[in-house]
Design an enzyme around this catalytic site. Sequence first.
Site, PDB file in Angstrom:
ATOM      1  N   GLY A  14       7.404 -24.140  -3.774  1.00 40.09           N
ATOM      2  CA  GLY A  14       8.418 -23.696  -2.824  1.00 40.09           C
ATOM      3  C   GLY A  14       9.348 -22.663  -3.397  1.00 40.09           C
ATOM      4  N   CYS A  15       9.134 -22.306  -4.653  1.00 40.69           N
ATOM      5  CA  CYS A  15       9.965 -21.317  -5.323  1.00 40.69           C
ATOM      6  C   CYS A  15       9.247 -19.977  -5.239  1.00 40.69           C
ATOM      7  CB  CYS A  15      10.151 -21.740  -6.781  1.00 40.69           C
ATOM      8  SG  CYS A  15      11.339 -20.770  -7.674  1.00 40.69           S
ATOM      9  N   VAL A  16       9.792 -19.013  -4.500  1.00 39.69           N
ATOM     10  CA  VAL A  16       9.059 -17.751  -4.319  1.00 39.69           C
ATOM     11  C   VAL A  16       9.616 -16.598  -5.137  1.00 39.69           C
ATOM     12  CG1 VAL A  16       7.905 -18.086  -2.128  1.00 39.69           C
ATOM     13  CG2 VAL A  16      10.350 -17.640  -2.149  1.00 39.69           C
TER      14      VAL A  16
END
Lengths: 111, 98, 121
Positions: free
Chosen positions: A109-111
């Site tokens: 979920g970390c972009v």
Amino acid sequence: MSSIEVGGKSYETDEEGYLLNLSEWNAEVADYIAKTENIDMSDQHWEVVNFLREYFEEYQIAPAVRVLTKSIGKKLGADKGNSEYLYGLFPYGPGKQACKIAGLPKPTGCV
Amino acid sequence: MLHIVNKSPLTSNTLESCLNTATGGDILLIEVGVYAVTRGTAVEAKLRAAMGKFRVHVLMPDLDARGLGDRLVEGVLPVDYAGFVELAASNKTCQSWL
Amino acid sequence: MSEVKKFMFVNRKAPYGTIYALESLEVVLITAAFDQDVSLMFLDDGVYQLKKGQQTKGIETKNFSPAYRALEDYDVEKLYVDKESMDARGLTEEDFLVSVTVLSRAEMGALMDEQDVVLSF
């Protein structure tokens, strides 16, 4: 495939510099990655990095920043479980940078 | 001959089709198919009935992966990867029920 | 933050034979990180995802089941298991690695109807 060279040994990383093989991680590699992120590892930095490794060991995931912040607050106290403190240590994001130093994958979920 | 089933017995009719067709010999359950040999499922009776006609084997690494290694129906024969190879080698033909 | 939507993840596949279970979990974690109202539904072979004691060394596959226990940290606390599916597989609530709410098929269907977004795995 990229790699980094630490203490005469080569470690494979992805194109962003995250270690591919978790089990190869050691303190020397952590220090090396920290330097590439312009971070001087203090006891406070280590506390977060070690916390992340323990979290991964237990749940097999790198926590999202929000979860990391909350969990650190629970374990190490509210003075550490807040974004000011964690971003102070890891200016480009505690998820991104601390996970990289801890030899973990980038948080989901970390972009 | 050897019959290999790798589909869940509860969401696919593959095992049933195998049991209705095969005449005897060895059946090996692998991958998701291993759920067929755990105690307490809706297909347990069918499996037990089949065990009179077939030697039923299960690939244990697949059962352990799914957390059910301790729930094997008695009489089912556990095999590891070497046992899998042995079964394949000792039977003249093999049907994979894909 | 814009309005919070109700997301439901419908999990119907057993772990490890296919990639569905792992993919679902990853999307759940991503969705939860964006402060949405997330619930998870487990039916048919999907109930096997929550089985305690998974040991995947022998099949050289990552055991992702511990991550279900981290869902609480992500404020994902609505986990529903279909009773019929659970019973048909000889499983009980004690077999699961997290606490769940057991519902009937009819209750599961009604819950699906309440959602803004349904994601199928």
